[in-house]
Design a protein around this motif. Structure first.
Motif, PDB file in Angstrom:
ATOM      1  N   CYS A   1       7.663   7.688  18.954  1.00 37.59           N
ATOM      2  CA  CYS A   1       7.692   7.226  20.346  1.00 37.59           C
ATOM      3  C   CYS A   1       6.292   7.090  20.922  1.00 37.59           C
ATOM      4  O   CYS A   1       5.978   6.112  21.617  1.00 37.59           O
ATOM      5  N   GLY A   2       5.428   8.068  20.613  1.00 35.62           N
ATOM      6  CA  GLY A   2       4.051   7.971  21.091  1.00 35.62           C
ATOM      7  C   GLY A   2       3.303   6.808  20.469  1.00 35.62           C
ATOM      8  O   GLY A   2       2.558   6.083  21.151  1.00 35.62           O
ATOM      9  N   ALA A   3       3.491   6.601  19.163  1.00 29.89           N
ATOM     10  CA  ALA A   3       2.826   5.475  18.498  1.00 29.89           C
ATOM     11  C   ALA A   3       3.355   4.146  19.017  1.00 29.89           C
ATOM     12  O   ALA A   3       2.589   3.185  19.193  1.00 29.89           O
ATOM     13  N   SER A   4       4.653   4.057  19.279  1.00 36.09           N
ATOM     14  CA  SER A   4       5.228   2.804  19.785  1.00 36.09           C
ATOM     15  C   SER A   4       4.694   2.469  21.166  1.00 36.09           C
ATOM     16  O   SER A   4       4.480   1.299  21.495  1.00 36.09           O
ATOM     17  N   ALA A   5       4.476   3.500  21.986  1.00 37.31           N
ATOM     18  CA  ALA A   5       3.884   3.264  23.300  1.00 37.31           C
ATOM     19  C   ALA A   5       2.469   2.709  23.190  1.00 37.31           C
ATOM     20  O   ALA A   5       1.998   2.001  24.089  1.00 37.31           O
ATOM     21  N   LEU A   6       1.787   3.003  22.080  1.00 43.15           N
ATOM     22  CA  LEU A   6       0.453   2.450  21.836  1.00 43.15           C
ATOM     23  C   LEU A   6       0.535   1.055  21.226  1.00 43.15           C
ATOM     24  O   LEU A   6      -0.193   0.142  21.638  1.00 43.15           O
ATOM     25  N   TYR A   7       1.424   0.855  20.241  1.00 39.28           N
ATOM     26  CA  TYR A   7       1.485  -0.426  19.539  1.00 39.28           C
ATOM     27  C   TYR A   7       2.009  -1.559  20.420  1.00 39.28           C
ATOM     28  O   TYR A   7       1.559  -2.704  20.291  1.00 39.28           O
ATOM     29  N   ALA A   8       2.975  -1.255  21.286  1.00 42.70           N
ATOM     30  CA  ALA A   8       3.601  -2.318  22.073  1.00 42.70           C
ATOM     31  C   ALA A   8       2.589  -3.118  22.903  1.00 42.70           C
ATOM     32  O   ALA A   8       2.552  -4.355  22.813  1.00 42.70           O
ATOM     33  N   PRO A   9       1.726  -2.473  23.687  1.00 41.04           N
ATOM     34  CA  PRO A   9       0.762  -3.278  24.449  1.00 41.04           C
ATOM     35  C   PRO A   9      -0.409  -3.792  23.606  1.00 41.04           C
ATOM     36  O   PRO A   9      -0.925  -4.892  23.870  1.00 41.04           O
ATOM     37  N   MET A  10      -0.824  -3.034  22.599  1.00 41.49           N
ATOM     38  CA  MET A  10      -1.992  -3.434  21.819  1.00 41.49           C
ATOM     39  C   MET A  10      -1.680  -4.578  20.854  1.00 41.49           C
ATOM     40  O   MET A  10      -2.516  -5.464  20.640  1.00 41.49           O
ATOM     41  N   GLU A  11      -0.510  -4.566  20.266  1.00 33.45           N
ATOM     42  CA  GLU A  11      -0.159  -5.600  19.291  1.00 33.45           C
ATOM     43  C   GLU A  11       0.689  -6.715  19.887  1.00 33.45           C
ATOM     44  O   GLU A  11       0.906  -7.742  19.222  1.00 33.45           O
ATOM     45  N   GLY A  12       1.186  -6.517  21.114  1.00 37.56           N
ATOM     46  CA  GLY A  12       2.041  -7.528  21.721  1.00 37.56           C
ATOM     47  C   GLY A  12       3.460  -7.501  21.192  1.00 37.56           C
ATOM     48  O   GLY A  12       4.181  -8.512  21.291  1.00 37.56           O
ATOM     49  N   TRP A  13       3.896  -6.377  20.647  1.00 35.17           N
ATOM     50  CA  TRP A  13       5.267  -6.243  20.145  1.00 35.17           C
ATOM     51  C   TRP A  13       6.153  -5.676  21.254  1.00 35.17           C
ATOM     52  O   TRP A  13       5.684  -5.086  22.222  1.00 35.17           O
TER      53      TRP A  13
ATOM     54  N   PHE B   1      -1.950   8.314  13.801  1.00 32.89           N
ATOM     55  CA  PHE B   1      -0.500   8.202  13.938  1.00 32.89           C
ATOM     56  C   PHE B   1       0.166   7.969  12.582  1.00 32.89           C
ATOM     57  O   PHE B   1       1.206   8.568  12.281  1.00 32.89           O
ATOM     58  N   ILE B   2      -0.409   7.086  11.775  1.00 34.44           N
ATOM     59  CA  ILE B   2       0.192   6.798  10.475  1.00 34.44           C
ATOM     60  C   ILE B   2       0.131   8.032   9.576  1.00 34.44           C
ATOM     61  O   ILE B   2       1.102   8.366   8.882  1.00 34.44           O
ATOM     62  N   LEU B   3      -0.996   8.748   9.580  1.00 36.04           N
ATOM     63  CA  LEU B   3      -1.122   9.949   8.758  1.00 36.04           C
ATOM     64  C   LEU B   3      -0.112  11.012   9.177  1.00 36.04           C
ATOM     65  O   LEU B   3       0.613  11.565   8.329  1.00 36.04           O
ATOM     66  N   MET B   4      -0.025  11.292  10.475  1.00 34.91           N
ATOM     67  CA  MET B   4       0.909  12.305  10.956  1.00 34.91           C
ATOM     68  C   MET B   4       2.357  11.874  10.715  1.00 34.91           C
ATOM     69  O   MET B   4       3.210  12.673  10.314  1.00 34.91           O
ATOM     70  N   GLY B   5       2.637  10.598  10.957  1.00 37.30           N
ATOM     71  CA  GLY B   5       3.995  10.115  10.782  1.00 37.30           C
ATOM     72  C   GLY B   5       4.453  10.170   9.342  1.00 37.30           C
ATOM     73  O   GLY B   5       5.587  10.573   9.052  1.00 37.30           O
ATOM     74  N   VAL B   6       3.575   9.777   8.414  1.00 37.26           N
ATOM     75  CA  VAL B   6       3.935   9.810   6.996  1.00 37.26           C
ATOM     76  C   VAL B   6       4.149  11.255   6.543  1.00 37.26           C
ATOM     77  O   VAL B   6       5.095  11.552   5.798  1.00 37.26           O
ATOM     78  N   CYS B   7       3.287  12.166   6.972  1.00 30.06           N
ATOM     79  CA  CYS B   7       3.447  13.577   6.598  1.00 30.06           C
ATOM     80  C   CYS B   7       4.793  14.118   7.066  1.00 30.06           C
ATOM     81  O   CYS B   7       5.530  14.754   6.298  1.00 30.06           O
ATOM     82  N   CYS B   8       5.140  13.865   8.319  1.00 29.94           N
ATOM     83  CA  CYS B   8       6.379  14.421   8.863  1.00 29.94           C
ATOM     84  C   CYS B   8       7.602  13.778   8.234  1.00 29.94           C
ATOM     85  O   CYS B   8       8.556  14.464   7.845  1.00 29.94           O
ATOM     86  N   LEU B   9       7.600  12.448   8.111  1.00 29.29           N
ATOM     87  CA  LEU B   9       8.794  11.783   7.603  1.00 29.29           C
ATOM     88  C   LEU B   9       8.969  12.026   6.112  1.00 29.29           C
ATOM     89  O   LEU B   9      10.094  12.182   5.616  1.00 29.29           O
ATOM     90  N   TYR B  10       7.866  12.070   5.363  1.00 32.30           N
ATOM     91  CA  TYR B  10       7.971  12.378   3.936  1.00 32.30           C
ATOM     92  C   TYR B  10       8.507  13.798   3.730  1.00 32.30           C
ATOM     93  O   TYR B  10       9.361  14.032   2.866  1.00 32.30           O
ATOM     94  N   SER B  11       8.025  14.736   4.531  1.00 27.79           N
ATOM     95  CA  SER B  11       8.533  16.105   4.440  1.00 27.79           C
ATOM     96  C   SER B  11       9.999  16.164   4.834  1.00 27.79           C
ATOM     97  O   SER B  11      10.791  16.901   4.230  1.00 27.79           O
TER      98      SER B  11
END
Length: 405
Positions: free
Chosen positions: A210-222, A264-274
């Motif tokens: 959710c935190g990463a999406s709040a960053l990507y939405a305005p920065m990437e235009g998604w 965000f990618i590092l933390m997300g991959v660690c948590c989801l992989y675990s």
């Protein structure tokens, strides 16, 4: 009942093979179900998009007096340029140092978006050896991350319990500083439940997404939903490549954004992989439960007879009575002081070599876990035992949590 209808042969009623075949069948059914759902959802949209494209192609060919074959040939050249990283818009080079660093990050994390790939023979050869070492090291890092997370949770649980006892006057202050309390083995009785670990990892993954999406939405235009979709695809290391962050030429606060994207990618991959590792343990428990319901006592009777026929192997004079033997292990006790086998090996060799093998395996298990095993905490068998390398460390951390569930 087992005595009447159970014919025991080593290749027929081996419990590990039964688990493997059942899991393979369930995965196949899962794939078939997923294919049916995605085909129902996406096939109609694909046909509509293809029809619209054919109409545009025909209109463009008529308006510019071009043959369809010439136009298709030109579009094929454009597809080749696109695969090489050439775009009509003004985007940054994919193979500058920043782009190359982003690429190697997707390689070692096994995300592999596919929007950047080596085109030279030297680059492809280097990628093979670079990915071999990098992916193995990163998987080890992810597994050790899970081990330390479980240790931190256990430490917090023990500290909270000791604080409650101090408030009640049951525990003295000096008892907390007793020798050996700071060692990892002192946390053996405080390992959190696997369901508790799954809840924490799931909550952390959702918060990070959710935190990463709040960053990507305005920065990437998604859209926010597309950003959440990208987070799952990236954090789970699926990496389709339809949406990729940090690919535009310029961003507001570009350096800060790229650093935040990396974190965000590092933390997300660690948590989801675990989280995937923990869910796989629950799936293993479910497979064991299904086998117990399907086979009753037949598997345990046959396994017991097979083990009794191998008395000359390195094992104690008795066989385990419980039927929920780990998938990775064959249910054989290493020695009277070894609680269980951690390496999950499946080795066929002459009996004369088994003594030396057992000693070596015991030493490797102790080195992997920081010291000799404590029989008091590892004496019982459950669905968490087994694993190889760092996965064995993670399984050992979770081994005491839900063996009786």
């Amino acid at each position: 009942m087992a005595g009447r209808g159970c014919s025991c042969t080593p290749g027929h009623l081996n419990e590990d093979n039964a688990r493997f075949l059942l899991l393979a069948a369930l995965i196949l059914l899962y794939l078939l179900g997923g294919a049916a759902v995605f085909s129902a959802l996406e096939l109609a949209h694909e046909r509509q998009a293809k029809q619209r494209w054919e109409e545009r192609l025909a209109n463009f060919s008529r308006s510019h007096n071009l043959s369809r074959e010439e136009l298709r040939g030109f579009l094929r050249h454009y597809e080749e340029a696109t695969r090489a990283g050439i775009r009509m818009d003004n985007v940054r080079p994919r193979w500058d140092f920043t782009g190359a660093f982003y690429f190697v990050g997707t390689v070692v994390s096994t995300i592999g978006f596919g929007m950047t790939t080596p085109a030279t023979v030297g680059g492809k050869i280097f990628l093979i050896f670079y990915g071999l070492v990098g992916c193995a090291s990163t998987i080890l890092f992810f597994n050790l991350f899970l081990e330390r997370l479980i240790t931190v949770i256990a430490y917090i649980m023990r500290s909270c319990h000791q604080r409650q006892l101090r408030r009640r006057g049951v525990l003295a202050q000096d008892s907390l500083k007793a020798p050996g309390k700071g060692e990892p083995d002192s946390l053996a009785g405080w390992k959190p439940s696997v369901y508790y670990v799954m809840l924490i990892l799931c909550s952390a993954s959702v918060l990070i997404s959710c935190g990463a999406s709040a960053l990507y939405a305005p920065m990437e235009g998604w859209s926010y939903f597309d950003s959440l979709y990208f987070c799952f695809v990236a954090f789970s290391t699926i990496g389709f490549g339809d949406l990729v962050s940090s690919q535009n030429a310029q961003y507001d606060s570009q350096g800060l954004y790229r650093f935040a994207n990396f974190v965000f990618i590092l933390m997300g991959v660690c948590c989801l992989y675990s989280l995937f590792n923990v869910i796989s343990i629950l799936i293993k428990q479910s497979v064991n439960w299904i086998l117990r319901k399907m086979g009753g006592g037949c598997f345990c009777q046959c396994q017991r007879r097979l083990l009794q026929s191998r008395r000359n192997a390195v094992m104690p004079g008795h066989v385990r009575n419980r039927c929920n033997i780990s998938i990775e292990t064959d249910g054989v006790m290493e020695s009277d002081t070894e609680g269980r086998r951690l390496s999950g090996e499946m080795i066929s060799m002459k009996d004369s070599n088994k003594v030396a093998l057992a000693i070596l395996q015991k030493q490797l298990s102790e080195m992997a876990n920081g010291g000799p095993h404590q029989t008091s905490t590892l004496s019982r068998d459950d669905e968490f035992s087994g694993g190889v390398g760092a996965f064995a460390i993670m399984n050992n951390r979770l081994a005491e949590t839900s063996g009786d569930r």
